[in-house]
Design an enzyme around this catalytic site. Structure first.
Site, PDB file in Angstrom:
ATOM      1  N   GLU A 197      34.716  75.571   6.633  1.00  0.00           N
ATOM      2  CA  GLU A 197      34.141  74.500   7.437  1.00  0.00           C
ATOM      3  C   GLU A 197      34.988  74.311   8.694  1.00  0.00           C
ATOM      4  OE1 GLU A 197      32.356  70.072   6.619  1.00  0.00           O
ATOM      5  OE2 GLU A 197      34.193  70.633   5.567  1.00  0.00           O
ATOM      6  N   THR A 248      40.370  74.607  -0.790  1.00  0.00           N
ATOM      7  CA  THR A 248      41.395  75.205  -1.651  1.00  0.00           C
ATOM      8  C   THR A 248      40.781  76.238  -2.587  1.00  0.00           C
ATOM      9  OG1 THR A 248      42.739  73.196  -1.609  1.00  0.00           O
ATOM     10  CG2 THR A 248      43.140  74.743  -3.404  1.00  0.00           C
ATOM     11  N   GLY A 257      38.131  69.517  -3.164  1.00  0.00           N
ATOM     12  CA  GLY A 257      38.898  70.760  -3.329  1.00  0.00           C
ATOM     13  C   GLY A 257      38.146  72.007  -2.906  1.00  0.00           C
ATOM     14  N   TYR A 273      35.246  59.405  13.168  1.00  0.00           N
ATOM     15  CA  TYR A 273      35.891  58.502  12.218  1.00  0.00           C
ATOM     16  C   TYR A 273      36.400  57.228  12.889  1.00  0.00           C
ATOM     17  CZ  TYR A 273      35.576  61.802   8.374  1.00  0.00           C
ATOM     18  OH  TYR A 273      35.101  62.615   7.388  1.00  0.00           O
ATOM     19  N   ASP A 309      32.615  77.589   2.438  1.00  0.00           N
ATOM     20  CA  ASP A 309      33.140  76.244   2.196  1.00  0.00           C
ATOM     21  C   ASP A 309      32.125  75.226   2.733  1.00  0.00           C
ATOM     22  OD1 ASP A 309      34.502  73.848   2.224  1.00  0.00           O
ATOM     23  OD2 ASP A 309      36.113  74.512   3.541  1.00  0.00           O
ATOM     24  N   ARG A 310      31.350  74.627   1.844  1.00  0.00           N
ATOM     25  CA  ARG A 310      30.289  73.650   2.122  1.00  0.00           C
ATOM     26  C   ARG A 310      29.037  74.326   2.690  1.00  0.00           C
ATOM     27  NH1 ARG A 310      32.221  68.259   4.221  1.00  0.00           N
ATOM     28  NH2 ARG A 310      32.175  67.667   2.035  1.00  0.00           N
ATOM     29  N   GLN A 357      26.890  65.554  13.343  1.00  0.00           N
ATOM     30  CA  GLN A 357      26.001  66.222  12.395  1.00  0.00           C
ATOM     31  C   GLN A 357      25.296  67.424  13.024  1.00  0.00           C
ATOM     32  OE1 GLN A 357      27.534  64.480   9.554  1.00  0.00           O
ATOM     33  NE2 GLN A 357      25.764  65.726   9.038  1.00  0.00           N
TER      34      GLN A 357
END
Length: 259
Positions: free
Chosen positions: A82, A66, A63, A94, A129-130, A105
């Site tokens: 991000e 958000t 989250g 992925y 965010d991160r 990375q």
């Protein structure tokens, strides 16, 4: 308005000293009254803290984005998100992790390093965010341990991170979102990002273990840990208010510590 620059500086200094004197006097009055919470005084006192770096950390689906959006709106902070929309490696990663792990990375490392440089230049409080630390202490080591990043690439990546880390400082406040695996899976399915469909339970579990180890030893600065399994920021205003109250309390203590 002022033609004499020295006079302007002197008047500013006198005004500043008078303001500080007033605040110190009010602080003593508040301290003498045991019924008043001094931390609230610092939250609303006239002197505001300079622009801060607030960061939200947590596993995939916890989250972060958000909560970043909601807190940015509530506090009128500047958000830094991000880069998942413009990221040219996510889909490929992925689909074939071993082939694209190093590329992904390094892309994230570069992106977050640029964000930090922008944050340090900003006079506003920025919520991110991160963090760059999650890439280096959680995601890259996890890929290496799973055999999805070669030792050579991991050493190269780690060396690059150490160089970047020496040039920046950690966030003033880190907010860690702790979540169970079932909650992460539920949130990932709910948001419906196609490239995340291949994420395995094993992969999330390994990341969670590394997150817990990292946060246990976190020593950068101020830290808030939120248990998010039972929090619904979007649909329940009371849950968001609980988070805001925790942050307000922490910011108040940070202001007192900065005195």
């Amino acid at each position: 308005m002022f033609k004499n620059k020295k006079l302007k500086i002197k008047l500013y200094a006198i005004t500043r000293l008078n303001l500080l004197s007033t605040i110190q006097s009010d602080e003593k009055k508040l301290s003498a009254n045991s019924n008043l919470d001094l931390s609230l005084f610092y939250i609303f006192m006239p002197l505001k803290m300079d622009g801060m770096h607030i960061a939200i950390a947590g596993n995939i689906g916890a989250g972060k984005t958000t909560l970043t959006e909601l807190l940015a709106k509530h506090y009128r902070w500047e958000p830094q998100f991000e880069d998942v929309v413009q990221n040219p490696y996510l889909d490929d990663f992925y689909a074939e992790m071993e082939r694209w792990s190093f590329n992904l990375q390094v892309y994230f490392l570069n992106s977050r390093f640029r964000q930090i440089l922008e944050i340090h230049k900003s006079k506003n409080t920025v919520i991110q965010d991160r963090t760059i630390y999650e890439d280096a202490h959680i995601f890259a080591p996890n890929l290496h341990a799973m055999g999805l990043m070669t030792h050579r690439d991991f050493e190269n990546y780690s060396s690059l991170f150490q160089l970047m880390e020496s040039l920046v400082k950690g966030p003033d406040l880190l907010i860690y979102l702790r979540s169970s695996i079932p909650n992460l899976v539920n949130q990932i399915h709910k948001r419906g990002r196609v490239y995340e469909n291949s994420i395995s339970i094993e992969y999330l579990s390994r990341l969670n273990e590394r997150y817990e180890a990292w946060i246990h030893d976190y020593d950068k600065k101020n830290l808030i840990i939120l248990e998010v399994d039972d929090l619904n920021f979007v649909d329940n205003p009371e849950d968001l208010q609980k988070v805001v109250e925790v942050i307000d309390d922490k910011l108040g203590k940070m202001k007192m510590d900065a005195k």
